[in-house]
Design a protein around this motif. Structure first.
Motif, mmCIF file in Angstrom:
data_model
loop_
_atom_site.group_PDB
_atom_site.id
_atom_site.type_symbol
_atom_site.label_atom_id
_atom_site.label_comp_id
_atom_site.label_asym_id
_atom_site.label_seq_id
_atom_site.Cartn_x
_atom_site.Cartn_y
_atom_site.Cartn_z
ATOM 1 N N ILE A 192 0.276 -22.656 -15.428
ATOM 2 C CA ILE A 192 0.436 -24.113 -15.372
ATOM 3 C C ILE A 192 -0.803 -24.734 -15.991
ATOM 4 O O ILE A 192 -1.927 -24.331 -15.661
ATOM 5 N N THR A 193 -0.626 -25.692 -16.894
ATOM 6 C CA THR A 193 -1.803 -26.428 -17.367
ATOM 7 C C THR A 193 -1.759 -27.804 -16.708
ATOM 8 O O THR A 193 -0.695 -28.400 -16.565
ATOM 9 N N VAL A 194 -2.916 -28.285 -16.274
ATOM 10 C CA VAL A 194 -3.012 -29.576 -15.577
ATOM 11 C C VAL A 194 -4.179 -30.372 -16.157
ATOM 12 O O VAL A 194 -5.268 -29.816 -16.338
ATOM 13 N N PRO A 195 -3.974 -31.665 -16.457
ATOM 14 C CA PRO A 195 -5.097 -32.478 -16.954
ATOM 15 C C PRO A 195 -6.047 -32.818 -15.799
ATOM 16 O O PRO A 195 -6.103 -33.955 -15.324
ATOM 17 N N ALA A 196 -6.793 -31.813 -15.335
ATOM 18 C CA ALA A 196 -7.632 -31.948 -14.134
ATOM 19 C C ALA A 196 -8.704 -33.024 -14.292
ATOM 20 O O ALA A 196 -9.103 -33.645 -13.307
ATOM 21 N N HIS A 197 -9.185 -33.239 -15.526
ATOM 22 C CA HIS A 197 -10.245 -34.234 -15.732
ATOM 23 C C HIS A 197 -9.763 -35.656 -15.431
ATOM 24 O O HIS A 197 -10.565 -36.561 -15.245
ATOM 25 N N LEU A 198 -8.429 -35.848 -15.382
ATOM 26 C CA LEU A 198 -7.891 -37.180 -15.082
ATOM 27 C C LEU A 198 -7.671 -37.386 -13.582
ATOM 28 O O LEU A 198 -7.526 -38.517 -13.130
ATOM 29 N N ILE A 199 -7.631 -36.287 -12.812
ATOM 30 C CA ILE A 199 -7.397 -36.420 -11.372
ATOM 31 C C ILE A 199 -8.718 -36.792 -10.704
ATOM 32 O O ILE A 199 -9.643 -35.987 -10.628
ATOM 33 N N GLN A 200 -8.802 -38.056 -10.268
ATOM 34 C CA GLN A 200 -10.084 -38.549 -9.734
ATOM 35 C C GLN A 200 -10.304 -38.133 -8.282
ATOM 36 O O GLN A 200 -11.428 -38.027 -7.825
ATOM 37 N N ASN A 201 -9.220 -37.901 -7.553
ATOM 38 C CA ASN A 201 -9.343 -37.552 -6.148
ATOM 39 C C ASN A 201 -9.657 -36.062 -6.000
ATOM 40 O O ASN A 201 -8.820 -35.204 -6.261
ATOM 41 N N LYS A 202 -10.903 -35.772 -5.600
ATOM 42 C CA LYS A 202 -11.353 -34.374 -5.532
ATOM 43 C C LYS A 202 -10.596 -33.576 -4.462
ATOM 44 O O LYS A 202 -10.427 -32.362 -4.583
ATOM 45 N N ALA A 203 -10.128 -34.253 -3.408
ATOM 46 C CA ALA A 203 -9.402 -33.545 -2.338
ATOM 47 C C ALA A 203 -8.120 -32.929 -2.880
ATOM 48 O O ALA A 203 -7.733 -31.821 -2.505
ATOM 49 N N ILE A 204 -7.455 -33.653 -3.805
ATOM 50 C CA ILE A 204 -6.210 -33.136 -4.403
ATOM 51 C C ILE A 204 -6.530 -31.872 -5.203
ATOM 52 O O ILE A 204 -5.834 -30.868 -5.106
ATOM 53 N N MET A 205 -7.626 -31.915 -5.969
ATOM 54 C CA MET A 205 -8.007 -30.752 -6.770
ATOM 55 C C MET A 205 -8.344 -29.546 -5.889
ATOM 56 O O MET A 205 -8.020 -28.414 -6.219
ATOM 57 N N GLU A 206 -8.974 -29.800 -4.753
ATOM 58 C CA GLU A 206 -9.290 -28.716 -3.813
ATOM 59 C C GLU A 206 -8.009 -28.052 -3.314
ATOM 60 O O GLU A 206 -7.897 -26.831 -3.291
ATOM 61 N N ARG A 207 -7.041 -28.879 -2.934
ATOM 62 C CA ARG A 207 -5.770 -28.348 -2.413
ATOM 63 C C ARG A 207 -5.042 -27.545 -3.483
ATOM 64 O O ARG A 207 -4.500 -26.479 -3.222
ATOM 65 N N VAL A 208 -5.025 -28.098 -4.685
ATOM 66 C CA VAL A 208 -4.326 -27.435 -5.803
ATOM 67 C C VAL A 208 -4.973 -26.076 -6.090
ATOM 68 O O VAL A 208 -4.288 -25.082 -6.311
ATOM 69 N N THR A 209 -6.310 -26.029 -6.052
ATOM 70 C CA THR A 209 -7.035 -24.770 -6.274
ATOM 71 C C THR A 209 -6.671 -23.756 -5.195
ATOM 72 O O THR A 209 -6.419 -22.588 -5.491
ATOM 73 N N ASN A 210 -6.622 -24.203 -3.950
ATOM 74 C CA ASN A 210 -6.295 -23.296 -2.845
ATOM 75 C C ASN A 210 -4.880 -22.747 -2.951
ATOM 76 O O ASN A 210 -4.586 -21.677 -2.443
ATOM 77 N N LEU A 211 -3.984 -23.498 -3.600
ATOM 78 C CA LEU A 211 -2.592 -23.067 -3.713
ATOM 79 C C LEU A 211 -2.337 -22.219 -4.960
ATOM 80 O O LEU A 211 -1.219 -21.809 -5.221
ATOM 81 N N SER A 212 -3.386 -21.969 -5.748
ATOM 82 C CA SER A 212 -3.223 -21.144 -6.954
ATOM 83 C C SER A 212 -3.894 -19.797 -6.734
ATOM 84 O O SER A 212 -4.768 -19.669 -5.890
ATOM 85 N N ASP A 213 -3.477 -18.798 -7.508
ATOM 86 C CA ASP A 213 -4.106 -17.481 -7.402
ATOM 87 C C ASP A 213 -5.327 -17.396 -8.305
ATOM 88 O O ASP A 213 -6.381 -16.970 -7.902
ATOM 89 N N MET A 214 -5.124 -17.810 -9.554
ATOM 90 C CA MET A 214 -6.230 -17.759 -10.509
ATOM 91 C C MET A 214 -6.451 -19.151 -11.070
ATOM 92 O O MET A 214 -5.496 -19.812 -11.475
ATOM 93 N N VAL A 215 -7.693 -19.612 -11.074
ATOM 94 C CA VAL A 215 -7.993 -20.952 -11.587
ATOM 95 C C VAL A 215 -9.045 -20.838 -12.687
ATOM 96 O O VAL A 215 -10.138 -20.316 -12.472
ATOM 97 N N VAL A 216 -8.668 -21.308 -13.872
ATOM 98 C CA VAL A 216 -9.561 -21.251 -15.032
ATOM 99 C C VAL A 216 -9.665 -22.650 -15.619
ATOM 100 O O VAL A 216 -8.655 -23.338 -15.768
#
Length: 299
Positions: A219-243
């Motif tokens: 999955i590619t996600v425009p992470a630099h546009l997601i301003q809410n860091k809590a959402i990014m934390e949750r998304v990272t926890n729900l993925s196996d590999m994050v690059v």
């Protein structure tokens, strides 16, 4: 589940996405490509061409020769007293081949693309159909996509919990720019989005589908546009590999002589550790990528 944080202009993450799909075709896997940005048919037409064994040896040989010439010029600049010191071996001398190499300057032949079975999901074509599954307050685009993935997993024989008679294969799922405004999600628009749980609910269900099926997903996600860091934390926890890919375009690093040979940095945030509650952390922190004439390399 491989989660890729897009670089600012989506140039290099798109390349990585295409490499994943191209490797699927060369290995004879089934593909499922989903996008709200460009039609999956067009994405598949743009996949890089594989370099066959002889060609890739020649290509790598040419590049190695060029690198050697550069090294020689550098060594001429080094003071003579350092010349005789033992050299550190940076890479193993024996070359083991893992996966395939691709030529980004050429497109994959249509015959090779047609040799495998692939399924596409283009959000703007799917909007006319009403999702049948209960959405549990989830964005309708995501609900439709989950329904589509679920249907293919059960109908095409990828369901691991259901013993199939036909020959087993692997399903490679590619989802482009998830979380962007084109999906009807507002996580990229404001710091306090109305629909802040849609993306995490989607990933939670998707991960469940992946766990019980013979499939892998990027999955590619425009992470630099997601301003809410809590959402990014949750998304990272729900993925196996994050690059994460960080491009030098438009940043001060573009003119920094230290980075002159590279086009950006690769941040490995998380590596899967199976059957464990904690994720593995990468040993290598300093990875960079560059797009050569024909190859995208990470060093």
């Amino acid at each position: 589940l491989v989660f890729t944080e897009e670089d600012k202009y989506g140039l290099y993450s798109n390349l990585l996405f295409k490499y994943f799909l191209a490797e699927g075709i060369v290995c004879g896997h089934d593909l499922f490509v989903a996008s709200a940005k460009e039609h999956p048919d067009n994405i598949l037409k743009e996949l890089p061409a594989p370099l066959l064994d002889d060609t890739y040896r020649k290509e790598l040989g040419d590049e190695a020769a060029a690198a050697k010439a550069e090294d020689f010029q550098d060594s001429m600049k080094i003071a003579w007293r350092y010349q005789n010191l033992p050299k550190m071996e940076a890479s193993p001398t024996t070359h083991t081949k893992f996966g395939h190499y691709y030529d980004v300057s050429k497109k994959m032949s249509p015959e090779l693309c047609q040799s495998i079975k692939w399924h596409s999901f283009y959000l703007h074509e799917e909007l006319s159909f009403e999702p049948k599954m209960k959405t549990c307050n989830m964005n309708s685009g995501y609900a439709r996509l989950l329904q589509s993935i679920q249907r293919i997993i059960s109908q095409e024989g990828f369901d691991g919990s259901d013993p199939q008679k036909k020959q087993r294969n692997v399903l490679r799922i590619g989802i482009q720019s998830l979380g962007s405004v084109l999906w009807g999600d507002d996580v990229c628009c404001s710091e306090a989005p109305e629909d802040k749980h849609s993306l995490t609910k989607f990933l939670y269900v998707l991960r469940g589908l992946l766990r019980k099926s013979l499939s892998a997903c990027i999955i590619t996600v425009p992470a630099h546009l997601i301003q809410n860091k809590a959402i990014m934390e949750r998304v990272t926890n729900l993925s196996d590999m994050v690059v994460g890919l960080e491009s030098f375009i438009g940043s001060e690093r573009e003119t920094n002589p230290l980075y002159k040979d590279y086009h950006g940095l690769v941040h490995v945030h998380q590596i899967p550790r199976l059957n464990s509650l904690i994720c593995d952390v990468s040993d290598t922190k300093d990875l960079a990528f560059r797009l050569k004439r024909k190859q995208f390399t990470i060093e």
